[in-house]
Design a protein around this motif. Structure first.
Motif, PDB file in Angstrom:
ATOM      1  N   ASP A  43      26.793   6.702 -24.346  1.00  0.00           N
ATOM      2  CA  ASP A  43      27.938   6.234 -25.131  1.00  0.00           C
ATOM      3  C   ASP A  43      29.132   7.181 -25.031  1.00  0.00           C
ATOM      4  O   ASP A  43      30.158   6.950 -25.669  1.00  0.00           O
ATOM      5  CB  ASP A  43      27.545   6.075 -26.597  1.00  0.00           C
ATOM      6  CG  ASP A  43      26.498   4.987 -26.788  1.00  0.00           C
ATOM      7  OD1 ASP A  43      26.518   4.005 -26.022  1.00  0.00           O
ATOM      8  OD2 ASP A  43      25.655   5.126 -27.696  1.00  0.00           O
ATOM      9  N   VAL A  44      28.998   8.276 -24.256  1.00  0.00           N
ATOM     10  CA  VAL A  44      30.121   9.184 -24.012  1.00  0.00           C
ATOM     11  C   VAL A  44      30.919   8.605 -22.845  1.00  0.00           C
ATOM     12  O   VAL A  44      30.437   8.560 -21.718  1.00  0.00           O
ATOM     13  CB  VAL A  44      29.628  10.609 -23.692  1.00  0.00           C
ATOM     14  CG1 VAL A  44      30.804  11.512 -23.342  1.00  0.00           C
ATOM     15  CG2 VAL A  44      28.863  11.180 -24.878  1.00  0.00           C
ATOM     16  N   VAL A  45      32.131   8.156 -23.128  1.00  0.00           N
ATOM     17  CA  VAL A  45      32.874   7.357 -22.147  1.00  0.00           C
ATOM     18  C   VAL A  45      33.962   8.128 -21.428  1.00  0.00           C
ATOM     19  O   VAL A  45      34.578   7.599 -20.501  1.00  0.00           O
ATOM     20  CB  VAL A  45      33.484   6.117 -22.824  1.00  0.00           C
ATOM     21  CG1 VAL A  45      32.382   5.201 -23.339  1.00  0.00           C
ATOM     22  CG2 VAL A  45      34.435   6.520 -23.956  1.00  0.00           C
ATOM     23  N   ALA A  46      34.226   9.371 -21.846  1.00  0.00           N
ATOM     24  CA  ALA A  46      35.299  10.128 -21.195  1.00  0.00           C
ATOM     25  C   ALA A  46      35.104  11.618 -21.450  1.00  0.00           C
ATOM     26  O   ALA A  46      34.463  12.020 -22.420  1.00  0.00           O
ATOM     27  CB  ALA A  46      36.666   9.683 -21.712  1.00  0.00           C
ATOM     28  N   LEU A  47      35.669  12.412 -20.568  1.00  0.00           N
ATOM     29  CA  LEU A  47      35.634  13.868 -20.664  1.00  0.00           C
ATOM     30  C   LEU A  47      37.051  14.400 -20.578  1.00  0.00           C
ATOM     31  O   LEU A  47      37.812  14.046 -19.674  1.00  0.00           O
ATOM     32  CB  LEU A  47      34.785  14.457 -19.526  1.00  0.00           C
ATOM     33  CG  LEU A  47      34.913  15.956 -19.240  1.00  0.00           C
ATOM     34  CD1 LEU A  47      34.519  16.787 -20.454  1.00  0.00           C
ATOM     35  CD2 LEU A  47      34.061  16.339 -18.033  1.00  0.00           C
TER      36      LEU A  47
END
Length: 500
Positions: free
Chosen positions: A72-76
């Motif tokens: 669910d981590v969609v961006a860095l």
């Protein structure tokens, strides 16, 4: 609909942290790892880029494991210590030497030589900043001049240059196996090599500093796709990058001209948004890039960088042994009602904004037998407030913008005595937000904005909430205004003391 999270990597001067934020801007997990500081000679400060890369991998993997829903981590987003300079081999991925840190002063003689050239005015005209060892361009020139065969290898494209976000993005996206070699406009603006108006590497500046274009990264907007972090599992798009102080400006939601923040840590860094207008500086502040969203104009800022703030409290603790912990400085300072006529100018390695006098040296002025350790502690805290006033005055002279309030963050903002002193010295409210991790939050905001976690700038504004406010006291503000010339005289003494 599943929660969508954003991963932020905050690569700082003393440690690397990986943090996960939710849509409300709340931190849900964090991991941190310190790295070693190298001081091989007086004035030289270095970091091991390989250690920092390893710490980035480790903390990112740990924090993704902590939340239990890494998918669910969609961006860095990445925020980084600015101006710290890395040069590495394109084929092996190995640095040619340790990173030269922004605090490093080894380029002093080179800067003096460059500043004396008849065409030196070109640098400030194009880059927006005067020639100073604080910026990464002179450090890169020093590496090319000092490391055997570095210049010829750089000209052949065998060596790559970057600040810390460039180094991390290159490694995260594959390293020697197809790593993306990019930087963002905020970090590029700190090199003295970029035209601050076009946001492109300037051929005349490259020629002035003797830097081969083949080793430079591509300049990209701060908000937008930079690459995919295939070194993480699962792979995550890298969609935001900002220098740490610009990241704090972003995290503090200072999006309108005149809005400003100051981060109080080892040093202090005050940025004021000037909108799409590049302000020409005459009073010692710096014209710099604040941020750029993909497909939109660049937003600019004025900046005042102070080298020593919290570091002065550390000196009181470690150098003099007058306190046992940094937190004790406020207790000691409250044992007296004023500074007893004592002023501390913390020019341990010269003065940055707005004076830019590398020869200045630290001093304690106004000592009498009346002065106690309590007065000295109070003078130590007040030094940060006086330096903030110096910077704000310079910015006001350059921009003409009013300062409706100063948003603050960083470790020193827990010191209520200092925050009230700054409010009185500026005669302006000082406000601290609910989320103190503004650098990391700014990196997360930039990355999440690019992929729709947040719809627009206004959504980020709505996430900002006040935790504390210090309101100036009129009588105290007037008294400090009358006292300010004494501080100015102490600064001039510190400059004269270090003069040849």
């Amino acid at each position: 609909m599943a929660d969508r999270y954003v991963l932020a990597v905050d690569q700082g001067t003393t440690s690397t942290r990986s943090l996960v934020f939710d849509r409300g801007g709340r931190m849900v997990a964090v991991r941190q790892r310190e790295h070693r500081q190298y001081f091989p000679r007086p004035g030289w400060v270095e970091h091991d880029p390989m250690e920092i890369w390893a710490n980035t991998q480790r903390t990112a993997a740990q924090v993704l494991g902590d939340i239990g829903s890494a998918g669910d981590v969609v961006a860095l987003g990445i925020a980084n210590q600015r101006e710290t300079t890395v040069v590495w081999d394109r084929e092996t991925g190995r640095p040619v030497l340790r990173a030269l840190v922004w605090q490093d002063t080894r380029t002093a003689d080179l800067v003096t030589e460059l500043a004396a050239r008849p065409d030196a005015a070109l640098v400030e005209e194009r880059s927006g900043m005067a020639i100073a060892g604080y910026f990464s361009g002179p450090r890169l020139r020093w590496i090319l001049d000092s490391v055997p065969r570095a210049r010829e290898r750089a000209e052949r494209g065998e060596l790559l240059f970057g600040t810390m976000e460039t180094w991390l993005i290159w490694n995260l996206t594959g390293g020697p196996d197809g790593g993306v070699h990019v930087t963002d406009v905020t970090n590029a603006s700190r090199t003295l090599l970029m035209d601050v108006r076009t946001c492109r590497w300037d051929p005349d500046l490259l020629a002035f500093f003797g830097i081969p274009a083949a080793m430079l990264p591509e300049i990209r907007p701060s908000v937008g796709l930079l690459g995919v972090a295939t070194a993480l599992s699962p792979a995550i798009p890298i969609t935001g990058a900002l220098g740490d102080q610009q990241a704090a400006l972003f995290g503090q939601a200072c999006f309108a001209p005149g809005e400003a923040k100051c981060t109080y840590g080892t040093g202090s860094f005050l940025l004021q948004n000037t909108g799409e207008e590049l302000v020409h500086t005459r009073s010692g502040s710096i014209s710099t890039v604040a941020y750029q969203l993909a497909g939109e104009p660049v937003h600019y800022a004025l900046e005042g960088s102070v080298a020593v703030a919290g570091a002065l409290v550390q000196w009181l603790r470690d150098g003099l042994g007058l306190i046992g912990s940094a937190a004790e400085v406020e207790t000691l300072a409250r044992t007296v009602g004023d500074n007893g006529g004592c002023y501390v100018v913390p020019a341990f390695s010269g003065l940055l904004a707005p004076h830019w006098r590398g020869e200045a040296r630290g001093l304690v002025a106004g000592l009498t037998s009346y002065v106690t350790k309590g007065h000295l502690a109070r003078a130590v805290l007040e030094a940060t407030g006086w330096q903030t006033r110096d910077v704000v005055r310079a910015m006001a002279a350059d921009s003409g913008l009013s300062l409706p309030a100063l948003r603050v963050d960083g470790g020193m903002t827990t010191n209520n005595l200092l925050m009230q002193f700054i409010a009185d010295a500026l005669d302006t409210p000082v406000v601290r937000p609910m989320v103190g991790e503004t650098v990391s939050l700014g990196a997360a905001y930039a990355a999440g904005l690019a992929v729709g976690v947040w719809s627009d700038i206004e959504a980020l504004r709505r996430n900002w909430h006040r935790a504390a406010q210090w309101t100036p006291t009129p009588a105290r503000a007037r008294a400090l205004s009358d006292e300010y010339p004494k501080w100015e005289r102490a600064v001039q003494l510190s400059i004269a003391w270090g003069a040849p």
